[in-house]
Design a protein around this motif. Structure first.
Motif, PDB file in Angstrom:
ATOM      1  N   ILE A 187       0.864  -1.187   0.000  1.00  0.00           N
ATOM      2  CA  ILE A 187       0.000   0.000   0.000  1.00  0.00           C
ATOM      3  C   ILE A 187       0.900   1.236   0.000  1.00  0.00           C
ATOM      4  O   ILE A 187       1.844   1.324   0.783  1.00  0.00           O
ATOM      5  CB  ILE A 187      -0.899   0.022   1.241  1.00  0.00           C
ATOM      6  N   THR A 188       0.609   2.186  -0.868  1.00  0.00           N
ATOM      7  CA  THR A 188       1.367   3.435  -0.902  1.00  0.00           C
ATOM      8  C   THR A 188       0.513   4.577  -0.352  1.00  0.00           C
ATOM      9  O   THR A 188      -0.702   4.449  -0.168  1.00  0.00           O
ATOM     10  CB  THR A 188       1.798   3.790  -2.332  1.00  0.00           C
ATOM     11  N   ILE A 189       1.165   5.707  -0.122  1.00  0.00           N
ATOM     12  CA  ILE A 189       0.440   6.901   0.325  1.00  0.00           C
ATOM     13  C   ILE A 189      -0.564   7.329  -0.734  1.00  0.00           C
ATOM     14  O   ILE A 189      -1.675   7.762  -0.423  1.00  0.00           O
ATOM     15  CB  ILE A 189       1.428   8.023   0.663  1.00  0.00           C
ATOM     16  N   HIS A 190      -0.206   7.179  -1.998  1.00  0.00           N
ATOM     17  CA  HIS A 190      -1.140   7.511  -3.077  1.00  0.00           C
ATOM     18  C   HIS A 190      -2.384   6.636  -3.000  1.00  0.00           C
ATOM     19  O   HIS A 190      -3.508   7.116  -3.234  1.00  0.00           O
ATOM     20  CB  HIS A 190      -0.457   7.328  -4.434  1.00  0.00           C
ATOM     21  N   HIS A 191      -2.230   5.370  -2.659  1.00  0.00           N
ATOM     22  CA  HIS A 191      -3.384   4.486  -2.505  1.00  0.00           C
ATOM     23  C   HIS A 191      -4.308   4.989  -1.395  1.00  0.00           C
ATOM     24  O   HIS A 191      -5.539   4.909  -1.517  1.00  0.00           O
ATOM     25  CB  HIS A 191      -2.941   3.064  -2.188  1.00  0.00           C
ATOM     26  N   LEU A 192      -3.736   5.485  -0.296  1.00  0.00           N
ATOM     27  CA  LEU A 192      -4.558   6.014   0.790  1.00  0.00           C
ATOM     28  C   LEU A 192      -5.347   7.232   0.332  1.00  0.00           C
ATOM     29  O   LEU A 192      -6.535   7.376   0.628  1.00  0.00           O
ATOM     30  CB  LEU A 192      -3.680   6.397   1.994  1.00  0.00           C
ATOM     31  N   LEU A 193      -4.684   8.117  -0.400  1.00  0.00           N
ATOM     32  CA  LEU A 193      -5.314   9.366  -0.827  1.00  0.00           C
ATOM     33  C   LEU A 193      -6.417   9.144  -1.861  1.00  0.00           C
ATOM     34  O   LEU A 193      -7.320   9.969  -1.998  1.00  0.00           O
ATOM     35  CB  LEU A 193      -4.255  10.313  -1.396  1.00  0.00           C
ATOM     36  N   THR A 194      -6.344   8.052  -2.590  1.00  0.00           N
ATOM     37  CA  THR A 194      -7.308   7.782  -3.664  1.00  0.00           C
ATOM     38  C   THR A 194      -8.297   6.675  -3.320  1.00  0.00           C
ATOM     39  O   THR A 194      -9.117   6.292  -4.161  1.00  0.00           O
ATOM     40  CB  THR A 194      -6.566   7.384  -4.951  1.00  0.00           C
ATOM     41  N   HIS A 195      -8.265   6.150  -2.129  1.00  0.00           N
ATOM     42  CA  HIS A 195      -9.136   5.045  -1.708  1.00  0.00           C
ATOM     43  C   HIS A 195      -8.986   3.836  -2.627  1.00  0.00           C
ATOM     44  O   HIS A 195      -9.962   3.163  -2.974  1.00  0.00           O
ATOM     45  CB  HIS A 195     -10.602   5.497  -1.648  1.00  0.00           C
ATOM     46  N   MET A 237      -7.370  16.466 -10.005  1.00  0.00           N
ATOM     47  CA  MET A 237      -7.516  15.762 -11.277  1.00  0.00           C
ATOM     48  C   MET A 237      -7.869  14.305 -11.017  1.00  0.00           C
ATOM     49  O   MET A 237      -7.699  13.795  -9.902  1.00  0.00           O
ATOM     50  CB  MET A 237      -6.229  15.862 -12.109  1.00  0.00           C
ATOM     51  N   ASN A 238      -8.383  13.621 -12.025  1.00  0.00           N
ATOM     52  CA  ASN A 238      -8.781  12.226 -11.883  1.00  0.00           C
ATOM     53  C   ASN A 238      -7.560  11.338 -11.698  1.00  0.00           C
ATOM     54  O   ASN A 238      -6.698  11.253 -12.569  1.00  0.00           O
ATOM     55  CB  ASN A 238      -9.576  11.790 -13.117  1.00  0.00           C
ATOM     56  N   HIS A 239      -7.498  10.641 -10.561  1.00  0.00           N
ATOM     57  CA  HIS A 239      -6.383   9.736 -10.278  1.00  0.00           C
ATOM     58  C   HIS A 239      -6.776   8.268 -10.367  1.00  0.00           C
ATOM     59  O   HIS A 239      -5.906   7.401 -10.221  1.00  0.00           O
ATOM     60  CB  HIS A 239      -5.822  10.010  -8.875  1.00  0.00           C
ATOM     61  N   ILE A 240      -8.053   7.979 -10.561  1.00  0.00           N
ATOM     62  CA  ILE A 240      -8.465   6.562 -10.530  1.00  0.00           C
ATOM     63  C   ILE A 240      -8.929   6.064 -11.893  1.00  0.00           C
ATOM     64  O   ILE A 240      -9.319   4.898 -12.011  1.00  0.00           O
ATOM     65  CB  ILE A 240      -9.569   6.320  -9.485  1.00  0.00           C
ATOM     66  N   ARG A 241      -8.901   6.935 -12.903  1.00  0.00           N
ATOM     67  CA  ARG A 241      -9.297   6.550 -14.264  1.00  0.00           C
ATOM     68  C   ARG A 241     -10.671   5.872 -14.211  1.00  0.00           C
ATOM     69  O   ARG A 241     -11.600   6.451 -13.695  1.00  0.00           O
ATOM     70  CB  ARG A 241      -8.218   5.663 -14.891  1.00  0.00           C
TER      71      ARG A 241
END
Length: 450
Positions: free
Chosen positions: A161-169, A360-364
């Motif tokens: 799990i990365t910090i980006h994963h936390l921020l994007t659920h 911006m959209n991070h989850i496509r």
């Protein structure tokens, strides 16, 4: 990986800012300037529809009360209270009332995270386990419905799990009252709280419980709304060397003059809160208990969450996902800061580049994205609107914001240089129709010029 330098650097910055508390933050506590609607391209007559529809929603029993705020070109053009803060006591709603903003806490915590990111405290690609070792060996539940709770089928996660994963659920960390079957049972056995309301623990203890539960899916492979921002809040504590309440206060809330936003208020301010209600049976709104209750899974998730009295006096669990209380005027300052590209009152919180990255959209088109509002996607801590032809609303493409469990929402629209905030404390389908669907159209139809 050794992050001692990052922690020391952030701790030094925290110490410096604590030393600056002698500055008169109260000077920034004044509300945003106001203007006549026509001065900023909005029709007063059309804007008045918000009040009429809100009044009708109260009369029809869709909501008990609401505070609505609209701002354009850096000026508030609409601030109105409708209905009751406490229906049984016949206490009218006031624009100064405090609300449990629940998940509207997440964008504020996200801003604090992005401030530390800007300062080089971490990278968004860093594994969470570099800061919270309890996440070093994450496992995925192979099937969430058919597995045995006594012997669940687990496998190692494909990636950390990365910090980006936390921020994007997209971490795979789920929400106890959203999941079902064996996953819900595993949360219960681990003592994971519901994600709302008070908790007799610290965020450190709570996050360890979260880490002991398997992931719903591999990190980065689906959107799952969950307790990721609670984990992020604990990570920020480790990085900064201070508790989340203090971190938010000195880095975000005080600089923006958000003096009525906090994890708890002084005892005796209970009547400043709007009481929470929910729909037990269609058309009937029930006042939720205001006595402290256990907010774990062995109680009703909504009753366990919707308590106002524990928000008076000190608390120990600073929930990054849903813990703050606020007012419409306070949250408006946060919105204006974002609309300004990270600055308010001469206080720069973030760079414009960072605000653009957040929004911006991070989850496509990841699996699970449809859980969001129709045709919306997710950035870092905020939801991002698609084209109006897809959303079927008057929202501009790229408008962003988020909502809270008890009927709160905000939207920031850079294209129109506009934002709005709506705060209710009514959990019902009719309330959601009001604040999530009707209100955006009422705001946008009032725009008549640039």
């Amino acid at each position: 990986m050794d992050h001692a330098y990052s922690r020391a650097h952030s701790a030094m910055l925290t110490a410096i800012i604590l030393g600056l508390q002698t500055l008169a933050w109260a000077a920034f506590a004044e509300p945003l300037p106001t203007a006549e609607p026509e001065a900023v391209g909005i029709s007063s007559e059309r804007l008045a529809l918000i009040d009429r529809v809100a009044s009708r929603a109260v009369e029809d029993g869709d909501i008990v009360g609401a505070v609505t705020l609209v701002a354009r070109h850096s000026s508030v053009v609409h601030l109105h209270a409708e209905g009751w803060a406490d229906r049984e006591a016949e206490r009218p709603m006031e624009v100064s009332n405090r609300f449990l903003i629940a998940s509207m806490t997440k964008p504020i915590v996200t801003v604090a995270a992005m401030m530390l990111f800007e300062e080089g405290a971490f990278l968004l690609s860093d594994p969470v386990s570099d800061y919270l070792p309890e996440f070093a060996d994450s496992y995925v539940l192979e099937t969430s419905l058919d597995a045995s709770k006594e012997n669940p089928r687990l496998r190692p996660a494909k990636r950390p799990i990365t910090i980006h994963h936390l921020l994007t659920h997209t971490s795979g960390i789920s929400h106890p009252f959203i999941v079902s079957g064996v996953m819900r049972d595993l949360h219960l056995r681990a003592g994971v709280w519901q994600g709302l309301g008070p908790q007799d623990a610290t965020i450190e203890e709570g996050v360890r419980r979260i880490a002991s539960v398997p992931l719903l899916h591999d990190p980065g492979e689906a959107f799952t709304y969950g307790l990721s921002t609670d984990v992020l809040g604990r990570l920020l504590e480790v990085v900064s060397g201070t508790d989340l309440s203090t971190l938010l206060r000195i880095r975000v809330l005080d600089p923006l003059g958000m003096l009525d936003t906090a994890f708890y208020v002084d005892s005796g301010l209970g009547e400043s809160f709007a009481v929470t209600y929910r729909e037990d049976v269609p058309g009937e709104l029930h006042r939720l208990d205001t006595d402290p209750v256990d907010a774990r899974l062995d109680t009703d998730p909504v009753d366990a969450a919707a308590v106002s009295s524990p928000y008076e006096g000190p608390t120990t669990y600073f929930s990054g996902g849903a813990g703050l209380v606020s007012t419409a005027s306070d949250y408006a300052k946060f919105c204006q800061m974002l609309l300004n590209g990270g600055e308010l009152h001469g206080q720069r919180v973030l760079s414009p580049k960072t605000v653009r990255l957040m929004t911006m959209n991070h989850i496509r088109d990841l699996e699970g994205a449809s859980w969001l509002h129709p045709s919306h996607r997710f950035g870092l801590g905020v939801m991002v609107a698609a084209h109006p032809s897809e959303t079927h609303q008057l929202l501009s493409e790229g408008a962003y914001g988020w909502s809270g469990y008890f009927g709160t929402e905000f939207r920031v629209d850079p294209k129109e240089d506009l934002f709005y905030v709506v705060l209710t404390q009514t959990r019902s389908d009719a309330s959601a129709r009001f604040f999530r669907h009707l209100l955006p159209n009422l705001v946008y139809q009032a725009i008549i010029s640039d």
